[in-house]
Enzyme design. Structure first.
Site, PDB file in Angstrom:
ATOM      1  N   ALA A   1       0.804  -1.224   0.000  1.00  0.00           N
ATOM      2  CA  ALA A   1       0.000   0.000   0.000  1.00  0.00           C
ATOM      3  C   ALA A   1       0.835   1.271   0.000  1.00  0.00           C
ATOM      4  CB  ALA A   1      -0.933  -0.007   1.207  1.00  0.00           C
TER       5      ALA A   1
ATOM      6  N   ARG B   1      10.525   7.458  -1.939  1.00  0.00           N
ATOM      7  CA  ARG B   1      11.940   7.534  -2.330  1.00  0.00           C
ATOM      8  C   ARG B   1      12.175   7.285  -3.821  1.00  0.00           C
ATOM      9  NH1 ARG B   1      13.454   3.621   2.628  1.00  0.00           N
ATOM     10  NH2 ARG B   1      11.234   3.227   2.396  1.00  0.00           N
TER      11      ARG B   1
ATOM     12  N   GLY C   1       5.764  -6.109  -0.563  1.00  0.00           N
ATOM     13  CA  GLY C   1       5.606  -5.968  -2.014  1.00  0.00           C
ATOM     14  C   GLY C   1       6.843  -5.408  -2.689  1.00  0.00           C
TER      15      GLY C   1
ATOM     16  N   GLU D   1      14.737   0.182  13.905  1.00  0.00           N
ATOM     17  CA  GLU D   1      14.780   0.851  12.595  1.00  0.00           C
ATOM     18  C   GLU D   1      16.056   1.692  12.475  1.00  0.00           C
ATOM     19  OE1 GLU D   1      12.615   0.371   9.942  1.00  0.00           O
ATOM     20  OE2 GLU D   1      12.258  -1.263  11.348  1.00  0.00           O
TER      21      GLU D   1
ATOM     22  N   TYR E   1       7.370  -4.197 -47.623  1.00  0.00           N
ATOM     23  CA  TYR E   1       6.370  -4.074 -46.564  1.00  0.00           C
ATOM     24  C   TYR E   1       5.288  -5.092 -46.856  1.00  0.00           C
ATOM     25  CZ  TYR E   1       2.427  -2.863 -43.766  1.00  0.00           C
ATOM     26  OH  TYR E   1       1.384  -2.966 -42.898  1.00  0.00           O
TER      27      TYR E   1
ATOM     28  N   ASN F   1       8.432 -16.022 -54.165  1.00  0.00           N
ATOM     29  CA  ASN F   1       9.545 -15.076 -54.132  1.00  0.00           C
ATOM     30  C   ASN F   1       8.992 -13.655 -54.244  1.00  0.00           C
ATOM     31  OD1 ASN F   1      12.667 -14.930 -54.356  1.00  0.00           O
ATOM     32  ND2 ASN F   1      11.834 -13.418 -55.781  1.00  0.00           N
TER      33      ASN F   1
ATOM     34  N   ASN G   1      -2.016  -2.166 -48.104  1.00  0.00           N
ATOM     35  CA  ASN G   1      -3.105  -2.793 -47.350  1.00  0.00           C
ATOM     36  C   ASN G   1      -4.130  -1.788 -46.833  1.00  0.00           C
ATOM     37  OD1 ASN G   1      -1.137  -1.751 -45.626  1.00  0.00           O
ATOM     38  ND2 ASN G   1      -1.771  -3.084 -43.954  1.00  0.00           N
TER      39      ASN G   1
ATOM     40  N   SER H   1      10.248  -7.185 -58.633  1.00  0.00           N
ATOM     41  CA  SER H   1      10.733  -6.101 -57.783  1.00  0.00           C
ATOM     42  C   SER H   1       9.905  -4.843 -57.948  1.00  0.00           C
ATOM     43  CB  SER H   1      12.185  -5.776 -58.148  1.00  0.00           C
ATOM     44  OG  SER H   1      12.990  -6.867 -57.789  1.00  0.00           O
TER      45      SER H   1
HETATM   46  C1  UD1 Z   1      10.728  -1.950   6.319  1.00  0.00           C
HETATM   47  C2  UD1 Z   1      11.013  -2.350   7.780  1.00  0.00           C
HETATM   48  C3  UD1 Z   1      12.526  -2.474   7.963  1.00  0.00           C
HETATM   49  C4  UD1 Z   1      13.083  -3.483   6.978  1.00  0.00           C
HETATM   50  C5  UD1 Z   1      12.673  -3.118   5.538  1.00  0.00           C
HETATM   51  C6  UD1 Z   1      13.049  -4.262   4.626  1.00  0.00           C
HETATM   52  C7  UD1 Z   1       9.220  -1.340   9.105  1.00  0.00           C
HETATM   53  C8  UD1 Z   1       8.873  -0.276  10.062  1.00  0.00           C
HETATM   54  N1  UD1 Z   1      10.478  -1.349   8.673  1.00  0.00           N
HETATM   55  O1  UD1 Z   1      11.293  -0.676   6.122  1.00  0.00           O
HETATM   56  O2  UD1 Z   1      12.819  -2.913   9.294  1.00  0.00           O
HETATM   57  O3  UD1 Z   1      14.474  -3.551   7.098  1.00  0.00           O
HETATM   58  O4  UD1 Z   1      11.262  -2.926   5.439  1.00  0.00           O
HETATM   59  O5  UD1 Z   1      12.805  -3.997   3.282  1.00  0.00           O
HETATM   60  O6  UD1 Z   1       8.389  -2.159   8.777  1.00  0.00           O
HETATM   61  N2  UD1 Z   1       3.540  -0.480   3.264  1.00  0.00           N
HETATM   62  C9  UD1 Z   1       2.157  -0.573   3.371  1.00  0.00           C
HETATM   63  N3  UD1 Z   1       1.499   0.342   4.109  1.00  0.00           N
HETATM   64  C10 UD1 Z   1       2.134   1.343   4.784  1.00  0.00           C
HETATM   65  C11 UD1 Z   1       3.551   1.418   4.679  1.00  0.00           C
HETATM   66  C12 UD1 Z   1       4.213   0.481   3.914  1.00  0.00           C
HETATM   67  O7  UD1 Z   1       1.537  -1.463   2.791  1.00  0.00           O
HETATM   68  O8  UD1 Z   1       1.445   2.132   5.443  1.00  0.00           O
HETATM   69  C13 UD1 Z   1       4.242  -1.459   2.423  1.00  0.00           C
HETATM   70  C14 UD1 Z   1       5.057  -0.808   1.325  1.00  0.00           C
HETATM   71  O9  UD1 Z   1       4.305  -0.687   0.138  1.00  0.00           O
HETATM   72  C15 UD1 Z   1       6.211  -1.772   1.160  1.00  0.00           C
HETATM   73  C16 UD1 Z   1       6.349  -2.425   2.528  1.00  0.00           C
HETATM   74  O10 UD1 Z   1       5.151  -2.153   3.218  1.00  0.00           O
HETATM   75  O11 UD1 Z   1       5.924  -2.755   0.179  1.00  0.00           O
HETATM   76  C17 UD1 Z   1       7.527  -1.878   3.329  1.00  0.00           C
HETATM   77  O12 UD1 Z   1       7.379  -0.480   3.502  1.00  0.00           O
HETATM   78  P1  UD1 Z   1       8.595   0.534   3.379  1.00  0.00           P
HETATM   79  O13 UD1 Z   1       8.084   1.903   3.648  1.00  0.00           O
HETATM   80  O14 UD1 Z   1       9.320   0.304   2.109  1.00  0.00           O
HETATM   81  O15 UD1 Z   1       9.472   0.057   4.620  1.00  0.00           O
HETATM   82  P2  UD1 Z   1      11.032   0.211   4.808  1.00  0.00           P
HETATM   83  O16 UD1 Z   1      11.340   1.616   5.180  1.00  0.00           O
HETATM   84  O17 UD1 Z   1      11.745  -0.357   3.667  1.00  0.00           O
HETATM   85 CA    CA Z   2      11.133  -1.024   1.637  1.00  0.00          CA
END
Ligand code: UD1
Ligand code: CA
Length: 472
Positions: free
Chosen positions: A14, A19, A111, A166, A378, A389, A398, A417
């Site tokens: 989600a 980034r 994801g 974290e 073509y 040929n 076409n 040709s």
């Molecule tokens: C997260 C972990 C971190 C780990 C890293 C590994 C937490 C707090 N941190 O950090 O410890 O090392 O993954 O890749 O979990 N997502 C949601 N809903 C939200 C926020 C995120 O579904 O509200 C999903 C994102 O789409 C993503 C996944 O969760 O697929 C991870 O979120 P992301 O923000 O990338 O976490 P990281 O900062 O990478």
């Molecule tokens: Ca991540």
């Protein structure tokens, strides 16, 4: 592989992907020619059936849902993205609302961690059951752990974990903690659900961290363990375009290695782009800078020369694709020869041993066995028999500006040709079309069709002209 009982899978998808600085949702960015989320779903489907896979979607949920709905997974909405802990709160709320039985174990995948292998997912689940843990965390020790949450073990050799910290919350003495949290976990669902509402947002990001559950469980005397992944690349996350390209390269390198292990020769594999689904038969040779994309399948004993890009196409065996060809949605039978610089567009079928040569463009074409169109043609919306040929520069007309029309050419015909075949038109088997003809009416089998002005030759014309100019 046998599916696991008592497990469901939640995939967190989600997040915004801030980034990445991209309009496209992060989980729909592609590596190895396939969206991140589709890689994760494919791995998940090897462990449980799709009805037990829940994708948590929020940011651009409609687009994400549309892109992966065909996999048969289910969706849980997280309309506001308030962190990974909040994502799982949505899962709990969904089960409460639906009144569906809560699975005993919940495997959580991210994801944006796309290279995870089915074997590893299984290893996490098995360790989880074997250790009778409340939470099992998949970890790794990459060369540079910066940016990831760190998993702290109770003792260096033991499996037990005391918590996950974290990156932004690391104390200076923890900066060098080498073991990262992959974002992949297995939970006893009840143990997780009982604690989700206790999470707080008092941290560097002001979000609900799923990772905080680890320390909560430990505090309650529950067992939290870590399992280390064998390959670091498997658990790397894709948060930036650069990280994504690193994973893309890792994935394509793996695809190339696996093809080479099956007897395919790839010169300079680092220069080739090979998508995950591609298959290639033994003794086929790929020269440098070849791209094989999408659902492309190539037989054995083929040679694909440099700078050819082949997408969603099927090639038989012994096919030679010379330099610089572009194929999309084409089917090429055994022994055909293409290029250099041929452009085969969708629904081009090239028969056994047929030749399609330099600067030839095809579309919706059936070219029969052994037929040749070798130079500057073509051929669109055309059905061409065997042993035909097509001379240099001959084309099918076409399109009448509104509709597309069919050209049919019988077996053994000879198209001179620079002819233009104005469709709809039928050229019978064994017929000849004289070079330079504009053909607008059907040609009977075996006939010769001429559609050009008769040649006039004026004897002595040059001398008369010279004399006139010089006033003699
Ligand atoms: C997260 C972990 C971190 C780990 C890293 C590994 C937490 C707090 N941190 O950090 O410890 O090392 O993954 O890749 O979990 N997502 C949601 N809903 C939200 C926020 C995120 O579904 O509200 C999903 C994102 O789409 C993503 C996944 O969760 O697929 C991870 O979120 P992301 O923000 O990338 O976490 P990281 O900062 O990478
Ligand atoms: Ca991540």
């Amino acid at each position: 592989m046998e599916l696991l009982q008592d497990f469901a899978i939640a995939i967190m998808a989600a997040g915004k992907g801030t980034r990445l600085k991209s309009k496209r949702p992060k989980v729909l960015h592609e590596i190895g020619g396939r969206a991140l989320l589709l890689h994760v779903i494919a791995a998940a489907k090897t462990v449980v059936p799709p009805e037990q896979i829940y994708c948590i979607v929020g940011h651009q949920a409609e687009q994400v849902t549309a892109a992966v709905a065909h996999t048969g997974v289910r969706f849980i909405a997280q309309p506001e993205q308030r962190g990974t802990g909040h994502a799982l709160q949505m899962v709990k709320a969904w089960f409460t609302r639906q009144g569906e039985p809560v699975p005993r174990n919940l495997l959580v995948l991210s994801g944006d961690v796309p290279l995870i292998l089915p074997e590893t997912i299984r290893r996490v689940c098995e360790a989880h059951l074997g250790e009778q843990a409340a939470m099992t965390i998949l970890t790794a020790v990459p060369p540079d752990p910066t940016g990831y949450g760190r998993v702290l073990r109770r003792t260096p050799e033991g499996v037990e974990v005391t918590g996950i910290v974290e990156q932004k919350s690391l104390r200076p003495d923890q900066w060098s903690a080498p073991e990262i949290n992959s974002g992949i976990y297995c939970f006893q669902t009840e143990a997780l659900f009982a604690r989700l509402d206790l999470l707080s947002t008092e941290n560097a990001h002001g979000e609900y961290y799923l990772t905080d559950i680890a320390a909560m469980l430990v505090e309650d005397g529950e067992r939290v363990v870590a399992v280390r992944a064998e390959h670091v690349d498997e658990v790397l996350g894709a948060n930036t375009i650069a990280e994504m390209m690193h994973l893309d390269q890792a994935m394509r390198a793996a695809a190339a290695r696996s093809l080479m292990a099956q007897g395919v020769t790839i010169f300079r594999p680092d220069t080739c782009v090979i998508d995950a689904e591609v298959t290639v038969g033994a003794d086929t040779i790929l020269e440098p800078y070849v791209q094989l994309l999408g659902a492309t399948h190539i037989g054995s004993d083929c040679r694909i020369r440099s700078h050819s890009v082949i997408q969603n196409s099927t090639l038989g065996s012994g096919v030679l694709v010379r330099n610089g060809c572009v194929l999309e949605g084409a089917e090429i039978a055994d022994g055909a020869v293409l290029g250099p610089y041929a452009h085969l567009r969708p629904e081009s079928y090239i028969g056994e041993g047929a030749h399609v040569g330099n600067f030839v463009e095809t579309k919706k074409l059936r070219l029969g066995k052994g037929s040749k169109a070798n130079h500057l043609n073509y051929l669109g919306d055309a059905e061409i028999g065997a042993g035909v040929n097509i001379g240099a520069g001959a084309i099918t007309c076409n399109y009448d500006g509104v509709l597309k029309h069919l050209t049919t050419i019988g077996d053994g015909a000879f198209i001179g040709s620079d002819s233009t075949l104005v469709a709809p038109i039928r050229i019978g088997a064994g017929a000849y079309v004289a070079a330079g003809s504009s053909i607008t009416e059907d040609v009977a089998p075996g006939a010769l069709a001429l559609g050009r002005a008769r040649q006039v030759a004026k004897e002595g014309w040059a001398a008369r002209r010279k004399a006139k100019r010089e006033g003699i």
